[in-house]
Scaffold this motif. Structure first.
Motif, short mmCIF file in Angstrom:
data_model
loop_
_atom_site.label_atom_id
_atom_site.label_comp_id
_atom_site.label_asym_id
_atom_site.label_seq_id
_atom_site.Cartn_x
_atom_site.Cartn_y
_atom_site.Cartn_z
N ARG A 1 24.12 2.04 5.46
CA ARG A 1 23.56 2.97 6.44
C ARG A 1 22.04 2.81 6.51
O ARG A 1 21.45 2.81 7.60
N GLU B 1 19.99 1.48 9.86
CA GLU B 1 19.54 2.74 10.46
C GLU B 1 18.68 2.52 11.70
O GLU B 1 18.88 3.16 12.74
N HIS C 1 20.78 1.34 14.64
CA HIS C 1 21.59 2.42 15.22
C HIS C 1 20.73 3.37 16.04
O HIS C 1 21.18 3.90 17.07
N GLU D 1 27.72 1.85 16.64
CA GLU D 1 27.22 2.42 15.39
C GLU D 1 28.34 2.90 14.48
O GLU D 1 28.07 3.37 13.37
N LEU E 1 30.15 -0.67 10.23
CA LEU E 1 29.14 -1.05 9.24
C LEU E 1 29.45 -2.47 8.76
O LEU E 1 30.52 -2.72 8.20
N ARG F 1 23.97 12.18 13.08
CA ARG F 1 23.76 11.67 11.74
C ARG F 1 24.69 12.39 10.78
O ARG F 1 25.32 13.38 11.12
N GLU G 1 33.57 10.51 3.34
CA GLU G 1 32.22 10.35 2.81
C GLU G 1 31.79 11.64 2.12
O GLU G 1 31.85 12.72 2.70
#
Length: 660
Positions: free
Chosen positions: A52, A56, A59, A237, A240, A295, A329
């Motif tokens: 991430r 970042e 994104h 986005e 990953l 986010r 997560e």
């Protein structure tokens, strides 16, 4: 259904809901105990956090590009004049103009057998029909056009291709086939809430919602469990990539890929049977005014809508171990046991990435928005200043200061055709009042031709391609510009066709391993019959059974080795009817005599392979999108030999003379 019960009571041990697998013991409608922390899950959480951080800025740029193309200023009131910021949204117009040249229809595909020693023609035709049907059913055109639009906007687009069978066993799919599996999960979630002490306060509302859901299920308006090919379009986005990836075209060989799946907390709990209060909260860009809040947030501050908040489910595809992991997560344990996909294609990842521009040694290439954003700002700046200058050029009059104010007012309010009398006190009228001079406009200052030239160099979209002609052009000039457009977009079109070919090849491999002959027969239909001439004079014509499909039982290795799927080049763009007609007018007089010669040669028993090669080369030179095999005349099917009476000897074959 009577669902009334006291808070301290437990539900009935079984409950009939009117669908398959509807009678489920009550103990299955309970949350599982949270497992102990897993060291591997904690390790993957650390990798996710590092990935991430690595992506970042990209994104954030993705979100900026989307806002630039949209053009809205959500900080303004909707009724403000500057709510839409752009005077001319050239980027959106260019994307709209490029898209039909790149992808306007599903591609034409052909399946060929790689094993020359086996008769695979009917199997290839069957696989081609089945694959086309499943891709249409999975809405390939809609998903692919959205992916092309994403590549033009934010550098690359992503799709996920899976075969749906069981919602609890398959990888997570957002664009699911409509069936009752989702509703059954909703029922299970409501039943678990009834047994959860923390949910007793909302027991009556939960009961009412459960009764309505059960009543809808009993109507059985949907199939219980549908299956088939599913194409899921992912936001850029939400994927990953491994930060160690050197170039984007090597993504299929990377060590791992992770899909971020925003999911309602209640849905995730019903799917995995765990309480996910420790999961981090996820805010999507659904509300444009809060688009900058897309986010991952640590939970605990905002308690509004706690049950319906979104969390991030991470689906980890680890190629090194050939294993798929699933976690929420913020939780250091697996939502389900790690597994390996039982029926994967030749390529292991189900993700397919379409880039717009590739840069040597870089993962992220510039998108169309990145290439043209400054040009659009320069163009709109010049046009805005020109409009402001033009607004200064309001007509008016300048009068002498000794003119009576009443007279000036009367003159100012004069209507059309009215005769106005002005007291000039003996002086000439042109010395008393004259037209007001405005600042002159220099067209060269506000000329945007240089911007338009740069735009054409960057995008390849000339006047003829945009359906607007700024400068008059002859037919030859327009044709040259159209050829230049084809040369500019041919590279991106070639990437789109490779992207679609990878999807089609992967889908065909999955379908061969997943579909049963009964399912294929429902698509292709049962055997048919064909009329053949009689074997002897005076006998009626015979009906010969002809199979409509061929679906052999193949192993995984045989599937990869025996079939190859190709996309015919140039079949995805918008068709040019005039060009196609001109090609056909030139081609038909050439191939018609060849077809006649082949028919005569086959009737005489001659070898027609040279003529077939000539026909193939001729059609390929004119238009490679045409299938040359469909123009080859086929020999009529031979009728079966008549049955001989018992004891009769078969006739001896005719002996040809030597040298025949």
């Amino acid at each position: 259904m009577n669902m009334q019960m006291q808070p301290e009571q437990t539900p009935a041990p079984a409950m009939q809901i009117g669908v398959e697998a509807a009678v489920v013991p009550a103990e299955e409608h309970q949350y599982n105990q949270e497992p102990e922390a897993d060291e591997l899950a904690r390790k993957w959480n650390n990798r996710i956090a590092a990935a991430r951080t690595h992506w970042e800025k990209f994104h954030k740029r993705v979100k900026h590009n989307r806002k630039t193309v949209a053009g809205f200023d959500w900080k303004k009131n909707p009724d403000d004049d500057d709510f839409y910021k752009l005077r001319a949204n050239l980027i959106h117009g260019t994307i709209t103009a490029i898209l039909p040249n790149i992808y306007a229809r599903n591609p034409e595909m052909s399946v060929t057998g790689l094993h020359k020693g086996k008769p695979l023609k009917l199997f290839c035709e069957t696989l081609q029909t089945v694959t086309n049907r499943e891709l249409d059913r999975a809405r390939l055109k809609t998903r692919a056009k959205a992916t092309v639009r994403a590549a033009l906007t934010v550098s690359f687009g992503v799709v996920k291709v899976m075969y749906q069978r069981d919602i609890k066993q398959d990888p997570i799919i957002a664009a699911r086939i409509n069936d009752t599996q989702d509703n059954i999960q909703r029922v299970e979630k409501l039943l678990m809430d009834l047994q959860d002490p923390d949910q007793r306060a909302d027991e009556e509302a939960t009961k009412a919602e459960l009764e309505e859901t059960l009543r809808a299920l009993q109507e059985q308006v949907e199939v219980v469990a549908a299956e088939g090919l599913v194409i899921d379009r992912l936001l850029t986005e939400q994927i990953l990539l491994d930060p160690t990836l050197a170039e984007l075209q090597d993504y299929a060989d990377s060590d791992w890929m992770i899909q971020i799946i925003p999911m309602k907390k209640s849905l995730a709990e019903s799917m995995y049977k765990y309480k996910l209060d420790k999961a981090k909260r996820y805010r999507d860009t659904a509300t444009p005014a809060r688009a900058d809040s897309n986010r991952i947030l640590s939970g605990g501050d905002d308690k509004a809508g706690e049950d319906d908040c979104q969390i991030a489910i991470m689906e980890i595809w680890d190629k090194r171990s050939q294993t798929v992991y699933t976690l929420a997560e913020g939780c250091d344990w697996w939502l389900r046991e790690p597994y390996s996909p039982p029926k994967a294609g030749e390529r292991w990842y189900p993700f397919f990435i379409l880039p717009f521009q590739l840069v040597d040694g870089e993962v992220i290439g510039p998108s169309l928005v990145d290439l043209t954003e400054k040009l659009q700002a320069e163009h709109n700046g010049a046009r805005n200043k020109f409009n402001q200058h033009r607004e200064l050029c309001e007509p008016g009059w300048i009068a002498s200061s000794d003119i009576n104010a009443k007279t000036v007012t009367r003159y100012r309010d004069a209507t059309l055709g009215e005769i106005t009398i002005v007291d000039v006190e003996g002086r000439p009228l042109n010395q008393v009042i004259v037209p007001k001079q405005h600042p002159p406009i220099d067209p060269a200052v506000y000329d945007t031709s240089a911007v338009r030239f740069d735009w054409e160099q960057v995008t390849g979209m000339q006047d003829a391609a945009r359906s607007t002609v700024v400068q008059a052009k002859t037919a030859t000039e327009a044709s040259i510009q159209q050829q230049a457009l084809s040369g500019r977009v041919s590279e991106f079109r070639d990437q789109v066709e490779d992207f679609l070919q990878d999807i089609s090849q992967y889908a065909a491999q999955i379908l061969v391993m997943e579909l049963t002959p009964a399912q294929v027969e429902r698509i292709m239909g049962g055997p048919t019959t064909e009329t053949v001439p009689s074997p002897a004079p005076g006998m009626p014509a015979m009906q010969v059974p002809v199979p409509s499909y061929d679906w052999p039982e193949l192993s995984r290795d045989q599937v990869f080795e025996m079939i190859e799927l190709k996309i015919r080049a140039g079949t995805t763009g918008e068709p040019n009817q005039i060009e196609q007609q001109e090609i056909w007018i030139k081609l038909m007089p050439v191939i018609q005599p060849l077809i006649t010669q082949m028919m005569q040669g086959k009737a005489a028993g001659m070898d027609t392979s040279p003529l077939e090669a000539l026909l193939r080369e001729t059609i390929t030179r004119f238009d490679e999108k045409l299938d040359w095999e469909q123009f080859i005349p086929q020999a009529p099917a031979m009728p079966p030999a008549p049955a001989l009476p018992p004891g009769a000897a078969a006739p001896a074959p005719a002996v040809q003379p030597q040298g025949a």
